[in-house]
Motif scaffolding. Structure first.
Motif, PDB file in Angstrom:
ATOM      1  N   ARG A  99      -7.627 -30.887 -15.302  1.00  0.00           N
ATOM      2  CA  ARG A  99      -9.311 -31.379 -14.704  1.00  0.00           C
ATOM      3  C   ARG A  99      -8.662 -32.953 -14.990  1.00  0.00           C
ATOM      4  O   ARG A  99      -8.401 -33.492 -16.497  1.00  0.00           O
ATOM      5  CB  ARG A  99      -9.953 -31.447 -15.367  1.00  0.00           C
ATOM      6  N   LEU A 100      -9.682 -33.751 -14.063  1.00  0.00           N
ATOM      7  CA  LEU A 100      -9.733 -35.263 -14.483  1.00  0.00           C
ATOM      8  C   LEU A 100      -9.907 -35.980 -15.975  1.00  0.00           C
ATOM      9  O   LEU A 100      -9.747 -36.789 -16.418  1.00  0.00           O
ATOM     10  CB  LEU A 100     -10.067 -35.830 -12.921  1.00  0.00           C
ATOM     11  N   ALA A 101     -11.601 -35.020 -16.142  1.00  0.00           N
ATOM     12  CA  ALA A 101     -12.001 -35.127 -17.463  1.00  0.00           C
ATOM     13  C   ALA A 101     -11.164 -35.290 -18.377  1.00  0.00           C
ATOM     14  O   ALA A 101     -11.777 -35.642 -19.600  1.00  0.00           O
ATOM     15  CB  ALA A 101     -13.137 -34.462 -17.494  1.00  0.00           C
ATOM     16  N   GLU A 102      -9.758 -34.519 -18.387  1.00  0.00           N
ATOM     17  CA  GLU A 102      -9.506 -33.781 -20.090  1.00  0.00           C
ATOM     18  C   GLU A 102      -8.353 -35.142 -19.627  1.00  0.00           C
ATOM     19  O   GLU A 102      -7.054 -34.629 -20.783  1.00  0.00           O
ATOM     20  CB  GLU A 102      -8.439 -32.945 -19.352  1.00  0.00           C
ATOM     21  N   VAL A 103      -8.305 -36.097 -18.701  1.00  0.00           N
ATOM     22  CA  VAL A 103      -7.176 -37.493 -19.575  1.00  0.00           C
ATOM     23  C   VAL A 103      -7.689 -38.541 -19.457  1.00  0.00           C
ATOM     24  O   VAL A 103      -8.877 -39.039 -18.699  1.00  0.00           O
ATOM     25  CB  VAL A 103      -5.849 -37.611 -18.032  1.00  0.00           C
ATOM     26  N   ASN A 104      -6.860 -39.557 -20.296  1.00  0.00           N
ATOM     27  CA  ASN A 104      -7.445 -40.828 -20.233  1.00  0.00           C
ATOM     28  C   ASN A 104      -6.237 -42.309 -19.942  1.00  0.00           C
ATOM     29  O   ASN A 104      -4.865 -41.221 -18.875  1.00  0.00           O
ATOM     30  CB  ASN A 104      -7.023 -41.085 -21.496  1.00  0.00           C
ATOM     31  N   PHE A 121      -9.874 -41.333  -6.894  1.00  0.00           N
ATOM     32  CA  PHE A 121      -8.950 -40.776  -7.262  1.00  0.00           C
ATOM     33  C   PHE A 121      -9.863 -39.304  -6.230  1.00  0.00           C
ATOM     34  O   PHE A 121     -11.565 -39.451  -6.571  1.00  0.00           O
ATOM     35  CB  PHE A 121      -8.588 -39.975  -8.378  1.00  0.00           C
ATOM     36  N   HIS A 122      -9.720 -38.615  -5.570  1.00  0.00           N
ATOM     37  CA  HIS A 122     -10.393 -38.056  -5.120  1.00  0.00           C
ATOM     38  C   HIS A 122     -10.910 -36.640  -5.666  1.00  0.00           C
ATOM     39  O   HIS A 122     -12.725 -35.955  -5.629  1.00  0.00           O
ATOM     40  CB  HIS A 122     -10.606 -37.177  -3.212  1.00  0.00           C
ATOM     41  N   ASP A 123     -10.553 -35.616  -6.216  1.00  0.00           N
ATOM     42  CA  ASP A 123     -10.291 -34.532  -6.399  1.00  0.00           C
ATOM     43  C   ASP A 123     -11.068 -34.322  -8.641  1.00  0.00           C
ATOM     44  O   ASP A 123     -10.464 -35.337  -9.284  1.00  0.00           O
ATOM     45  CB  ASP A 123      -8.642 -33.240  -6.256  1.00  0.00           C
ATOM     46  N   ASP A 124     -11.460 -33.095  -8.451  1.00  0.00           N
ATOM     47  CA  ASP A 124     -11.925 -33.022 -10.392  1.00  0.00           C
ATOM     48  C   ASP A 124     -10.738 -32.362 -10.896  1.00  0.00           C
ATOM     49  O   ASP A 124     -10.489 -32.852 -12.236  1.00  0.00           O
ATOM     50  CB  ASP A 124     -13.604 -32.138 -10.187  1.00  0.00           C
ATOM     51  N   ALA A 161     -19.417 -32.187 -12.257  1.00  0.00           N
ATOM     52  CA  ALA A 161     -20.382 -31.313 -12.991  1.00  0.00           C
ATOM     53  C   ALA A 161     -20.733 -32.059 -14.393  1.00  0.00           C
ATOM     54  O   ALA A 161     -21.262 -31.632 -15.487  1.00  0.00           O
ATOM     55  CB  ALA A 161     -20.378 -30.091 -13.448  1.00  0.00           C
ATOM     56  N   HIS A 162     -19.281 -32.503 -14.965  1.00  0.00           N
ATOM     57  CA  HIS A 162     -19.063 -32.578 -16.527  1.00  0.00           C
ATOM     58  C   HIS A 162     -19.663 -34.155 -16.955  1.00  0.00           C
ATOM     59  O   HIS A 162     -20.131 -34.454 -17.958  1.00  0.00           O
ATOM     60  CB  HIS A 162     -17.843 -32.557 -17.486  1.00  0.00           C
ATOM     61  N   TYR A 163     -20.282 -34.693 -16.100  1.00  0.00           N
ATOM     62  CA  TYR A 163     -20.264 -36.506 -16.232  1.00  0.00           C
ATOM     63  C   TYR A 163     -21.740 -36.415 -15.278  1.00  0.00           C
ATOM     64  O   TYR A 163     -22.131 -35.646 -14.643  1.00  0.00           O
ATOM     65  CB  TYR A 163     -19.549 -37.374 -16.290  1.00  0.00           C
TER      66      TYR A 163
END
Length: 241
Positions: free
Chosen positions: A64-69, A50-53, A116-118
């Motif tokens: 954000r991608l980081a907010e889903v499992n 997946f390309h986007d943040d 930025a979040h990892y």
């Protein structure tokens, strides 16, 4: 040449929804032998293609991608933004994508995303594990990243793997990073590339690949300059060349 003259960007993303099963299958149907795709990270650490943040451009969801499992992401529609006929397309894990590309006999330029979040340290070990489990043709793999720490960690852990320096505009000091990570190639946006840079890269024994080339005349010009390959959303533009 390590890769190929024509590389399908996110799996020919002007012809099929990007980074999806249908995009990779269509790439193979067109007779294209290499794809470029992105590996990214969910909130639970699952590696996905997946390309986007953020989710909004490519899925009906927000955030954000980081907010889903993975339990949530696996059901997100990643095809309808392109066309209703692709509403069955779902996000793919890196491991499933590697297995599919192996079945399709496609070479791979894997771009590692680090938002930025990892950190690079959060993603590189799992990428190594996935590749060692699922990839089978090391001569047809280049791993690239805009994040130099990704390349440093990969080179330290697997010094024989093929790496690509990835820039938008090639910096004057690109050779210092090259000395650190011993890449096989340099990748850049074609609009910023100049002949002296091509000459300097080739003089170092490296290959050069340009993104995202969606103009036939530009592709011909780049090959005439000595560029090894173009990364394009529409390989049909270069039919017959």
């Amino acid at each position: 040449m390590r890769a190929d003259r024509i590389i399908a960007h996110r799996g020919c993303s002007l012809l099929r929804p990007e980074n999806t099963r249908s995009a990779f299958i269509h790439t193979q149907e067109l007779g294209i032998r290499w794809v470029e795709t992105d590996v990214n990270r969910l909130g639970d650490g699952t590696l996905v293609v997946f390309h986007d943040d953020h989710l909004g451009r490519l899925t009906p969801a927000d955030g954000r991608l980081a907010e889903v499992n993975w339990s949530t992401a696996k059901d997100l529609d990643v095809g309808s933004h392109f066309g209703a006929e692709f509403s069955d397309e779902r996000m793919m894990t890196l491991r499933d994508t590697l297995a599919l590309l192996h079945e399709l006999n496609l070479g791979l330029n894997l771009e590692v995303k680090v938002y930025a979040h990892y950190r690079a340290e959060d993603v590189v070990p799992d990428i190594i594990a996935a590749l060692e489990d699922e990839w089978h043709d090391w001569e047809r793999l280049i791993i690239s990243s805009f994040n130099p720490q990704v390349l440093r960690l990969l080179h330290q852990a697997r010094p024989t793997w093929s790496l690509g320096l990835l820039f938008e505009k090639i910096p004057d000091d690109w050779q210092s990073l090259a000395a650190e990570v011993q890449p096989v190639s340099v990748h850049c946006h074609y609009a910023w590339l100049r002949q002296p840079q091509v000459d300097a890269i080739k003089a170092q024994g490296l290959e050069i690949y340009c993104y995202t080339v969606n103009d036939r005349k530009a592709g011909i010009m780049l090959w005439d300059m000595g560029v090894d390959g173009v990364i394009t959303d529409n390989p049909n533009l270069f039919a017959g060349l």
